[in-house]
Design a protein around this motif. Structure first.
Motif: not given
Length: 877
Positions: A824-846
């Motif tokens: 996997s390749e990841y990109t660092p992005i600045q986020k706001e504190n309220d950007d995480f308002n939904e639980i993403e269903i993903s095989p890697t969520l844990w």
């Protein structure tokens, strides 16, 4: 279809859950009928047809190995040429031992009884296949919420199978077992070895079927029956969750529901503690009734989660109105999560396509606005919450939540040419290993499951040997001058290290006699013993392991706090109720008026603050005229729960240590209210890896997740078996890109009804009633339930933007069902504190929450930015 009722008891299975169990049972029955039984029957009948040799027959071999020229003998292969291929194996039956056991082939009691048993097994196998075919057919009809009329014929077939057919199998099993025990010794030489292997396999599979039916019936009989007058599949006004109502003794008693959940949580934790031999803690949980009786016992620790679960799964309605709870089973919920993953992908790609069309940009990673200097921005998408973050009351209409829009927004991508971005990643990569250090041996075994024991014992013995002690002293004296020369003059390094060496003679608390915790702490972060000023490995409900590390290269005193690892930590994690920070802010000089934080985190922080004050280590190192490292900076690092504790502790210490900084890895999402989460950005940097669930965990997010899953279940129009075929053929865990959008939309349309065209059903009516109850419960909890909490500080989100196509990486993904991040390749992005308002269903969520994974990915990104992560690059001196 809805939940099955067997013998007037509600099960946790729906009718459309039975395809795979039926297929597995039918496969076993087919193996018994077509593989084992023909082989066993052949030799049994052959033995019965064997007659003694004719008197005076001189062709018989003395050792019984003649190929069958007995005078009056009949052979099965002579009756039917079909068995000619077995002819060469028959002489093994004509041994002297077999002749003696059968009294010269005249006593055939065992073969006769055996033949009766095998014929019975053939009849049972044939009947079982017929029943499994019928079950498979009925289970393939209907949907998770409709076709209730199919439950009656399916129930009748299952009850017949579990009584008459299972009873016949039980009698056959006991009969076969008894004749084998009585006659096994004498007839052991009458059959070849493979015959006994086939016999063993037949009895083993039969015993498995017998035990499975017996345990299923026993578990059903333990449940209370449905209310009188209710038939298992008929429509009535009685509650589908009547067994829960019987347990609670009151149809609408919320307090008793909370007590039930509290008891369940306590029992589950006790079971896990004992079953794991306390390797993951739990001694405090087992002794909870004794040691905490005066403090409220289990209510103190399980009260919050019990109330949350009682509300979350509230399934009781108004008994006088004849309402009933949601008729869902675990497989329905699992299907809802799979469908939600596809819906999230569809919404995100639709928003992405619309935004690109409006902006005229071709690349999904471009921005419609001009790029700031030394930066680039990225176009991202998140769920648009109607009515504000805290508004979760618009639930009455299923369609209102079914098609939430995704809004596009731009966020800055960290750039290798920007000095601030480089400094942020440099700091995160440098101290990522420090947050690993305090996890000690459990995490070390996770990293090195095979060689971990030898590595740890070798390190411990080496450290305690005379040679190892002398080497440690030399390291302390030299202070690793060659590594830290750019930022530290030699004399200061020698003096500081020598004193630190004196300090840590008795600075390790709570380690075992081998020093395993200390050895793994040093191994994780590549430290010497001289770098450890203090470490406490004692753990309890609020007692959190931590260590104080001297980082001479970065001229920092590092307080590393462990995250959730033990069962006691998990209990702290579920102390969900928000605690006010007014008095704490007044005491420590920060603005806590009207602010709240996670209750469990605050309790742990108070304990840690008291422990630090008691040992006075930080003051001796950093404060006063005689401070050993007065020019050093205090850095607090932690992962998960440790990150949350570090933020609150940072607020408490900010006035004492003005240059304090806090580096959080995967911090909890429900930590601070908005104002405080933003204000602490001045000294808090947080790192979140892709789909990590913990920074998204909050009561509001969990409620939205539950509601959307239930709405998707109501919209399903195909049987689960057919949905599984469609989804798994394309790949549940596979990545979806913009080119698959039309296929994804068509697939979702084939599976789901449109949100405004859902046919009426019992489940839809139950869902509306459930949502009304949720609003009532939410109102009854008061304003505290509406408090929204957020992750803290300046957040850097490592977003997955690419995947290697190498075969090995693809194989790892297949083996782990998509949970591996290999390639996997990841990109660092600045986020706001309220950007995480939904639980993403993903095989890697844990797995994205694992501290090792977060550390490794930050280091990889830092290397791409040209930052040395081996020793860390020192800041400007």
């Amino acid at each position: 279809m809805p939940a099955l009722y067997l013998f007037d008891r509600r099960t946790l299975l729906a009718g459309d859950d039975l395809q795979l169990p039926s297929l597995a049972w039918g496969t076993v029955s087919a193996a018994q009928l077509f593989l084992f039984l023909p082989y066993l029957l052949y030799y049994t009948i052959e033995l019965l047809l064997t007659s003694p040799p004719a008197p005076g027959d001189e062709n018989a071999d003395d050792d019984g190995d003649a190929p069958g020229e007995y005078g009056g003998n009949r052979r099965l292969y002579e009756i039917d040429d079909y068995f000619d291929a077995m002819e060469n194996r028959l002489p093994s039956m004509q041994t002297e031992a077999c002749s003696t056991a059968t009294s010269g082939f005249t006593d055939f009691a065992f073969p006769s009884l055996l033949l009766l048993y095998l014929v019975g097994m053939a009849l049972y196998g044939a009947a079982s296949l017929v029943y499994e075919q019928r079950i498979f057919h009925l289970a393939s009809l209907g949907t998770p919420t409709r076709d209730v009329h199919l439950r009656d014929p399916l129930r009748e077939v299952l009850e017949t199978k579990m009584t008459y057919l299972a009873g016949f199998n039980a009698l056959l099993f006991l009969y076969g077992l008894s004749i084998a025990f009585v006659h096994l010794g004498g007839y052991r030489q009458c059959f070849p070895t493979f015959w006994w292997i086939a016999w063993f396999l037949l009895k083993t599979t039969q015993m498995g079927q017998f035990l499975l039916m017996a345990t299923s019936l026993a578990s059903l009989w333990r449940l209370p029956p449905a209310v009188a007058g209710t038939t298992a599949g008929a429509e009535s006004s009685s509650d589908f969750y009547q067994r829960h109502v019987d347990t609670l003794h009151a149809h609408n008693n919320a307090e008793m529901a909370e007590e039930l959940w509290q008891s369940r949580c306590d029992g589950c934790c006790r079971f896990l503690a004992v079953s794991t031999c306390f390797c993951f803690g739990g001694k405090g949980i087992v002794s909870l009734d004794v040691s905490h009786a005066a403090e409220g016992g289990g209510e103190r620790f399980y009260g919050d989660i019990a109330r949350a679960l009682a509300d979350y799964f509230a399934d009781f309605g108004d008994g006088s109105a004849g309402e009933r709870g949601l008729d869902v089973v675990p497989s329905d919920v699992g299907l809802g999560f799979v469908l939600l993953r596809h819906m999230q992908a569809q919404r995100k790609m639709l928003a992405q396509r619309d935004a690109l069309e409006q902006s005229g940009h071709v690349s999904p990673r471009s921005s419609p606005s001009p790029l700031p200097p030394n930066h680039q921005t990225t176009l991202l998408f998140r769920r648009s919450i109607q009515g504000g973050e805290a508004d979760c009351s618009n639930l009455a209409d299923p369609a209102s939540q079914a098609e939430d829009a995704y809004a596009s927004f731009s966020r800055a991508v960290l750039s290798p040419t920007n000095s601030d971005d480089r400094a942020l990643l440099e700091e995160g990569a440098r101290f990522a290993r420090h947050q690993l250090a305090i996890y000690t041996w459990i995490l070390y075994y996770y990293q090195f499951p095979v060689t971990g024991t030898f590595r740890l014992i070798g390190r411990s013995l080496k450290a305690r040997s005379p040679c190892g002690s002398a080497r440690a002293e030399r390291n302390a004296t030299t202070a690793r001058v060659s590594n830290y020369e750019p930022c530290l003059d030699v004399e200061a390094g020698v003096a500081g290290s020598s004193t630190a060496m004196d300090m840590n003679q008795d600075a390790i608390v709570g380690d075992n006699f081998l020093g395993i915790h200390e050895a793994t702490m040093l191994a994780h972060a590549g430290l010497d013993k001289a770098d450890i000023a203090y470490a406490s490995f004692e753990a309890g409900f609020y007692e959190t392991p931590y260590c104080i590390i001297i980082d001479r290269k970065w001229k920092s005193i590092v307080l590393s706090i462990r995250g959730s690892l033990t069962l006691e930590d998990c209990v702290v994690d579920v102390l969900l109720d928000a605690s006010p920070l007014d008095s704490l802010g007044e005491k420590h000089g920060f603005n806590g008026a009207g602010q709240y934080c996670h209750g469990g985190v605050l309790e742990c922080t108070n304990w840690l603050h008291e422990d630090l004050q008691r040992h006075n280590v930080l003051q001796r190192l950093l404060l006063g005229e005689n401070a050993e490292f007065a020019d050093y900076q205090l850095r607090i690092v932690g992962h998960s729960l440790g990150a949350g504790i570090g933020v609150i502790l940072g607020l408490m210490y900010r006035n004492t240590y003005p240059n304090l900084r806090c580096i959080c890895y995967s911090p909890p999402g429900g930590l601070l209210t908005w104002d405080l989460a933003k204000e602490c950005s001045a000294f808090v940097n947080s790192f979140v890896l892709d789909s990590d669930i913990v920074p998204r965990l909050s009561v509001n997010n969990m409620e939205r997740l539950r509601d959307e899953v239930l709405h998707l279940i109501a919209r399903v129009k195909l049987p689960k078996y057919e949905i599984a075929q469609r989804l798994f053929w394309h790949g549940v865990g596979s990545e979806v890109d913009l080119g698959d959008l039309e296929f994804l939309i068509q697939q979702n349309e084939d599976i789901l009804y449109p949100p405004h065209s859902i046919p009426d059903s019992d489940f839809l009516r139950q869902l509306r009633r459930f949502e009304e109850m949720q609003n009532e419960r939410r109102t009854s909890r008061g304003p505290a339930r509406s408090i929204s909490l957020y992750p803290p500080g300046t957040i850097t989100h490592l977003v997955k933007t690419g995947q290697s196509k190498q075969c090995m990486h693809g194989l790892m993904g297949c083996i782990t069902c998509g949970a591996s991040n290999a390639g996997s390749e990841y990109t660092p992005i600045q986020k706001e504190n309220d950007d995480f308002n939904e639980i993403e269903i993903s095989p890697t969520l844990w797995t994205d929450h694992f501290p090792t994974r977060v550390c490794e990915e930050i280091e990889r990104i830092a290397e791409r930015f040209g930052i040395d992560t081996t020793l860390g690059s020192p800041p400007d001196c």
